[in-house]
Write an enzyme that holds these catalytic residues in place. Sequence first.
Site, mmCIF file in Angstrom:
data_model
loop_
_atom_site.group_PDB
_atom_site.id
_atom_site.type_symbol
_atom_site.label_atom_id
_atom_site.label_comp_id
_atom_site.label_asym_id
_atom_site.label_seq_id
_atom_site.Cartn_x
_atom_site.Cartn_y
_atom_site.Cartn_z
ATOM 1 N N SER A 23 -37.982 -7.429 24.440
ATOM 2 C CA SER A 23 -38.739 -6.244 24.011
ATOM 3 C C SER A 23 -37.893 -5.406 23.070
ATOM 4 O O SER A 23 -36.840 -4.893 23.450
ATOM 5 C CB SER A 23 -39.144 -5.407 25.234
ATOM 6 O OG SER A 23 -39.630 -4.154 24.792
ATOM 7 N N HIS A 58 -41.583 -9.166 21.922
ATOM 8 C CA HIS A 58 -42.498 -8.201 22.541
ATOM 9 C C HIS A 58 -42.363 -6.847 21.842
ATOM 10 O O HIS A 58 -41.270 -6.301 21.719
ATOM 11 C CB HIS A 58 -42.137 -8.078 24.027
ATOM 12 C CG HIS A 58 -43.077 -7.256 24.836
ATOM 13 N ND1 HIS A 58 -44.251 -7.749 25.356
ATOM 14 C CD2 HIS A 58 -43.013 -5.958 25.239
ATOM 15 C CE1 HIS A 58 -44.862 -6.810 26.049
ATOM 16 N NE2 HIS A 58 -44.141 -5.699 25.987
ATOM 17 N N ASP A 93 -43.727 -3.021 21.869
ATOM 18 C CA ASP A 93 -44.425 -1.980 22.620
ATOM 19 C C ASP A 93 -44.942 -0.911 21.678
ATOM 20 O O ASP A 93 -44.187 -0.355 20.884
ATOM 21 C CB ASP A 93 -43.458 -1.325 23.618
ATOM 22 C CG ASP A 93 -43.156 -2.245 24.787
ATOM 23 O OD1 ASP A 93 -44.106 -2.752 25.398
ATOM 24 O OD2 ASP A 93 -41.965 -2.449 25.082
ATOM 25 N N MET A 104 -46.733 2.744 21.622
ATOM 26 C CA MET A 104 -47.011 3.877 22.510
ATOM 27 C C MET A 104 -47.479 5.077 21.699
ATOM 28 O O MET A 104 -46.941 5.345 20.626
ATOM 29 C CB MET A 104 -45.742 4.254 23.276
ATOM 30 C CG MET A 104 -45.108 3.108 24.029
ATOM 31 S SD MET A 104 -43.692 3.693 24.964
ATOM 32 C CE MET A 104 -43.076 2.146 25.617
ATOM 33 N N HIS A 116 -47.965 -5.161 22.696
ATOM 34 C CA HIS A 116 -48.436 -4.527 23.939
ATOM 35 C C HIS A 116 -48.869 -3.097 23.603
ATOM 36 O O HIS A 116 -48.032 -2.220 23.401
ATOM 37 C CB HIS A 116 -47.275 -4.544 24.958
ATOM 38 C CG HIS A 116 -47.559 -3.825 26.234
ATOM 39 N ND1 HIS A 116 -46.559 -3.486 27.127
ATOM 40 C CD2 HIS A 116 -48.727 -3.389 26.792
ATOM 41 C CE1 HIS A 116 -47.097 -2.867 28.170
ATOM 42 N NE2 HIS A 116 -48.401 -2.780 27.984
ATOM 43 N N MET A 167 -50.106 0.437 24.302
ATOM 44 C CA MET A 167 -50.236 1.465 25.340
ATOM 45 C C MET A 167 -50.796 2.699 24.644
ATOM 46 O O MET A 167 -50.105 3.696 24.435
ATOM 47 C CB MET A 167 -48.862 1.744 25.975
ATOM 48 C CG MET A 167 -48.394 0.609 26.874
ATOM 49 S SD MET A 167 -46.620 0.654 27.211
ATOM 50 C CE MET A 167 -46.041 -0.256 25.775
ATOM 51 N N MET A 181 -47.602 -5.137 34.839
ATOM 52 C CA MET A 181 -46.581 -4.109 34.626
ATOM 53 C C MET A 181 -45.834 -3.872 35.944
ATOM 54 O O MET A 181 -46.450 -3.535 36.960
ATOM 55 C CB MET A 181 -47.219 -2.781 34.187
ATOM 56 C CG MET A 181 -47.923 -2.793 32.835
ATOM 57 S SD MET A 181 -46.847 -3.186 31.452
ATOM 58 C CE MET A 181 -45.552 -1.972 31.596
ATOM 59 N N GLY A 188 -44.278 3.202 29.553
ATOM 60 C CA GLY A 188 -43.855 4.370 28.780
ATOM 61 C C GLY A 188 -42.388 4.314 28.377
ATOM 62 O O GLY A 188 -42.041 4.761 27.299
ATOM 63 N N GLY A 199 -38.443 2.101 28.584
ATOM 64 C CA GLY A 199 -37.614 0.964 28.963
ATOM 65 C C GLY A 199 -36.591 1.412 30.003
ATOM 66 O O GLY A 199 -36.453 2.602 30.287
ATOM 67 N N GLY A 200 -35.897 0.461 30.575
ATOM 68 C CA GLY A 200 -34.780 0.772 31.472
ATOM 69 C C GLY A 200 -35.153 1.293 32.844
ATOM 70 O O GLY A 200 -34.309 1.880 33.530
ATOM 71 N N ASP A 245 -43.739 -7.494 32.868
ATOM 72 C CA ASP A 245 -43.115 -6.521 31.953
ATOM 73 C C ASP A 245 -42.591 -5.312 32.716
ATOM 74 O O ASP A 245 -43.373 -4.570 33.320
ATOM 75 C CB ASP A 245 -44.168 -6.096 30.913
ATOM 76 C CG ASP A 245 -43.615 -5.178 29.835
ATOM 77 O OD1 ASP A 245 -42.386 -4.980 29.770
ATOM 78 O OD2 ASP A 245 -44.433 -4.658 29.040
ATOM 79 N N GLY A 281 -38.366 -3.810 33.980
ATOM 80 C CA GLY A 281 -37.288 -3.962 34.959
ATOM 81 C C GLY A 281 -36.862 -5.396 35.212
ATOM 82 O O GLY A 281 -36.322 -5.719 36.275
ATOM 83 N N SER A 338 -34.008 -3.861 28.049
ATOM 84 C CA SER A 338 -32.624 -3.412 28.200
ATOM 85 C C SER A 338 -31.704 -4.499 28.743
ATOM 86 O O SER A 338 -30.524 -4.543 28.381
ATOM 87 C CB SER A 338 -32.553 -2.143 29.048
ATOM 88 O OG SER A 338 -33.457 -2.202 30.107
#
Length: 215
Positions: free
Chosen positions: A7, A32, A34, A36, A65, A67, A136, A141, A143-144, A174, A176, A197
Amino acid sequence: MIKIAPSILAADLMNMKEEIELVDNFGAEYIHIDVMDGHYVENIAFGPNIVKSLRPITKKILDVHLMITPVSKYIDAFIKAGTDIISFHPDADKNSKDIIKQIKSNNCKVGIAVHPKINISDIEIFLDDIDCVIVMTVVPGFGGQKFMHSEVNKIIELNNIKKQKNLKFEIEVDGGINHETGKICRDNNANVLVAGSYIFSSGKENYKKMINSLR
Ligand code: DX5
Ligand code: ZN
């Protein structure tokens, strides 16, 4: 065979070309992206222009993806930019069936992303028509964040439905993902692992090792 989807939310923006070339060369199957809007989720990230910039530098699957809310008005721009798969959150727009059609009619693959607050029973009606489900394992919203073990049941549930109905959609996970949580997903028959991450914060010299450790 598991597919790995780095990502780019966690990538070094100043060196995006090199970041993509590295994970591409180290065998990542998807990239990937994201998107947002600061509305459906609290954060803001990326738009169709990043897809357009990445398209000439990699042949890998560009996995967008969304969002965002509303969804439908932005679909065409992402397809035109060169997206291979567009996933969206069905709770973010009124007419998910039409959005699925809109995406597919443009020769693009389509996925449904499942926010932790959404049940599989809420999205089951779409499963016949789609190519992918993103489970999810964090609140979307940022990362990490820490992997939510409570969401693993959704991977199991989806895999059961897939087998029962002989469906072909991929199960992508997606949020963690690392060596340990990735194994839990693989053991439960996930097909695609998104990792931000874990890969991009590990230092360039470790990208290859990190990607391989997810297989
Ligand atoms: C979260 C995004 C993820 C994010 C994952 O809203 O959908 O794709 O980049 O980041 P990590 O792998 O750091 O949890
Ligand atoms: Zn994502």
